[in-house]
Design a protein around this motif. Structure first.
Motif, mmCIF file in Angstrom:
data_model
loop_
_atom_site.group_PDB
_atom_site.id
_atom_site.type_symbol
_atom_site.label_atom_id
_atom_site.label_comp_id
_atom_site.label_asym_id
_atom_site.label_seq_id
_atom_site.Cartn_x
_atom_site.Cartn_y
_atom_site.Cartn_z
ATOM 1 N N TYR A 21 0.643 -0.986 0.203
ATOM 2 C CA TYR A 21 0.090 -0.363 -0.123
ATOM 3 C C TYR A 21 0.779 1.244 -0.226
ATOM 4 O O TYR A 21 0.745 1.943 -1.101
ATOM 5 C CB TYR A 21 -1.163 0.068 1.181
ATOM 6 C CG TYR A 21 -1.947 1.175 0.967
ATOM 7 C CD1 TYR A 21 -2.782 0.329 0.277
ATOM 8 C CD2 TYR A 21 -2.163 1.726 2.127
ATOM 9 C CE1 TYR A 21 -3.780 1.874 -0.227
ATOM 10 C CE2 TYR A 21 -3.669 2.881 1.544
ATOM 11 C CZ TYR A 21 -4.005 2.528 0.653
ATOM 12 O OH TYR A 21 -5.285 3.369 0.837
ATOM 13 N N TYR A 24 2.763 1.831 -3.823
ATOM 14 C CA TYR A 24 1.190 2.549 -4.324
ATOM 15 C C TYR A 24 1.052 3.638 -3.642
ATOM 16 O O TYR A 24 0.878 4.531 -5.278
ATOM 17 C CB TYR A 24 -0.137 1.531 -3.846
ATOM 18 C CG TYR A 24 -2.048 2.796 -4.303
ATOM 19 C CD1 TYR A 24 -1.712 1.719 -5.248
ATOM 20 C CD2 TYR A 24 -1.717 3.415 -3.694
ATOM 21 C CE1 TYR A 24 -2.903 2.098 -6.087
ATOM 22 C CE2 TYR A 24 -3.028 3.742 -4.222
ATOM 23 C CZ TYR A 24 -3.362 3.743 -5.876
ATOM 24 O OH TYR A 24 -4.846 4.180 -6.251
ATOM 25 N N PHE A 25 1.169 4.710 -3.157
ATOM 26 C CA PHE A 25 1.347 5.567 -2.840
ATOM 27 C C PHE A 25 2.823 6.564 -3.070
ATOM 28 O O PHE A 25 2.782 7.608 -3.769
ATOM 29 C CB PHE A 25 1.352 6.294 -1.270
ATOM 30 C CG PHE A 25 -0.517 6.431 -0.395
ATOM 31 C CD1 PHE A 25 -1.055 7.571 -1.386
ATOM 32 C CD2 PHE A 25 -0.870 4.948 -0.263
ATOM 33 C CE1 PHE A 25 -2.286 7.119 -0.891
ATOM 34 C CE2 PHE A 25 -2.064 5.479 0.114
ATOM 35 C CZ PHE A 25 -2.779 6.103 -0.479
ATOM 36 N N LYS A 27 4.416 5.804 -6.420
ATOM 37 C CA LYS A 27 3.821 6.056 -7.208
ATOM 38 C C LYS A 27 2.855 6.972 -7.451
ATOM 39 O O LYS A 27 2.944 7.400 -8.321
ATOM 40 C CB LYS A 27 3.228 4.430 -8.659
ATOM 41 C CG LYS A 27 3.917 3.263 -7.603
ATOM 42 C CD LYS A 27 3.546 1.912 -8.503
ATOM 43 C CE LYS A 27 4.562 0.975 -8.637
ATOM 44 N NZ LYS A 27 3.812 0.081 -8.437
ATOM 45 N N HIS A 28 2.186 7.356 -6.483
ATOM 46 C CA HIS A 28 1.404 8.408 -7.132
ATOM 47 C C HIS A 28 1.303 9.731 -5.825
ATOM 48 O O HIS A 28 0.207 10.198 -6.527
ATOM 49 C CB HIS A 28 -0.553 7.912 -6.451
ATOM 50 C CG HIS A 28 -0.742 6.324 -7.065
ATOM 51 N ND1 HIS A 28 -0.242 5.239 -7.323
ATOM 52 C CD2 HIS A 28 -1.434 6.999 -8.615
ATOM 53 C CE1 HIS A 28 -0.768 4.138 -7.930
ATOM 54 N NE2 HIS A 28 -1.674 5.159 -8.606
ATOM 55 N N ASP A 29 2.098 9.415 -4.874
ATOM 56 C CA ASP A 29 2.402 10.868 -4.304
ATOM 57 C C ASP A 29 3.707 11.172 -3.465
ATOM 58 O O ASP A 29 4.047 10.445 -2.920
ATOM 59 C CB ASP A 29 1.857 11.030 -3.029
ATOM 60 C CG ASP A 29 1.418 11.999 -1.781
ATOM 61 O OD1 ASP A 29 1.170 12.528 -2.802
ATOM 62 O OD2 ASP A 29 0.738 11.614 -1.534
ATOM 63 N N ASN A 76 -8.207 5.652 -1.959
ATOM 64 C CA ASN A 76 -7.748 4.829 -3.157
ATOM 65 C C ASN A 76 -7.579 3.062 -2.610
ATOM 66 O O ASN A 76 -7.045 2.345 -3.540
ATOM 67 C CB ASN A 76 -6.056 4.936 -3.267
ATOM 68 C CG ASN A 76 -6.325 6.598 -3.874
ATOM 69 O OD1 ASN A 76 -7.167 6.892 -4.978
ATOM 70 N ND2 ASN A 76 -5.128 7.581 -2.668
ATOM 71 N N ASP A 79 -8.718 1.178 -5.849
ATOM 72 C CA ASP A 79 -8.009 0.737 -7.004
ATOM 73 C C ASP A 79 -6.647 0.484 -6.934
ATOM 74 O O ASP A 79 -6.650 -0.843 -7.199
ATOM 75 C CB ASP A 79 -7.115 1.782 -7.137
ATOM 76 C CG ASP A 79 -6.103 1.806 -8.066
ATOM 77 O OD1 ASP A 79 -7.344 1.552 -9.839
ATOM 78 O OD2 ASP A 79 -5.345 2.619 -8.595
ATOM 79 N N LYS A 83 -5.031 -3.165 -8.100
ATOM 80 C CA LYS A 83 -4.168 -4.100 -8.498
ATOM 81 C C LYS A 83 -3.375 -5.284 -7.780
ATOM 82 O O LYS A 83 -2.573 -5.524 -8.165
ATOM 83 C CB LYS A 83 -3.349 -2.667 -8.853
ATOM 84 C CG LYS A 83 -3.794 -1.034 -9.572
ATOM 85 C CD LYS A 83 -2.735 -0.470 -9.110
ATOM 86 C CE LYS A 83 -3.109 0.382 -10.675
ATOM 87 N NZ LYS A 83 -4.386 0.602 -11.188
#
Length: 189
Positions: A21, A24-25, A27-29, A76, A79, A83
């Protein structure tokens, strides 16, 4: 009532959900990047069982209180599971029962979504206060037993499945214990 109880990370799920998790962040934040060195130390200590309950609580606190409170992590989660659901190990579907109980250090909102998808109905996870980032409940080490007995006082563990000696306290109260390494399951008690 006799039940089967399962750890989640590296037992039913192939990996550590919190690590996945966080990645995941990553990659996004980009704001999470400053926490990466500390998170790597935490992941190492957790993987090699170098934490006491208090040390784990303290280690996660600065990340949670600094980063977690500034995001909406539940935003999120669908999503994330879209994934990562493929990482649920197939062996669990073959043995799954309605009476199963998951006892995991995984955060409860992460378990909420996967429970709907996989179909387990009863579980205990760690909980965080969204406004402060402080743990309301940490389901880790010997505290797993305390929480299990609190939430399910009428249940007796017939079979317990885990990947880790971190769950020794749970092993001690189970009639039978199985160690899960990838898809290999070995009875040790």
């Amino acid at each position: 009532m006799k039940v089967n109880v399962y750890d989640f990370d590296n037992t039913i799920y192939d990996g550590e959900t919190l690590v996945d998790y966080i990645m995941y962040f990553v990659k996004h934040d980009p704001k999470i990047w400053r926490y990466i060195p500390k998170l790597l130390v935490i992941a190492f200590k957790d993987r090699f069982h170098l934490f006491t309950f208090k040390e784990a609580l303290d280690a996660y606190a600065s990340f949670l209180e600094g980063y977690y409170v500034n995001i909406n992590p539940q935003e999120n989660i669908v999503d994330f599971w879209d994934k990562n659901q493929h990482k649920i190990k197939p062996w669990y579907a073959r043995v799954q029962k309605d009476s199963d109980i998951i006892v995991s250090g995984t955060l409860d909102f992460i378990l909420d979504e996967v429970a709907k998808r996989v179909g387990f109905k009863r579980y205990i996870g760690s909980s965080i206060d969204d406004s402060t980032g402080k743990f309301k409940q940490l389901c880790f080490l010997e505290n797993k037993v305390t929480l299990f007995r609190e939430y399910f006082p009428d249940c007796e563990i017939e079979n317990f499945y885990t990947d880790s000696e971190n769950d020794k306290a749970m092993m001690d109260i189970a009639q039978h214990v199985f160690i899960v390494k990838k898809d290999k399951i070995t009875q040790i008690k």
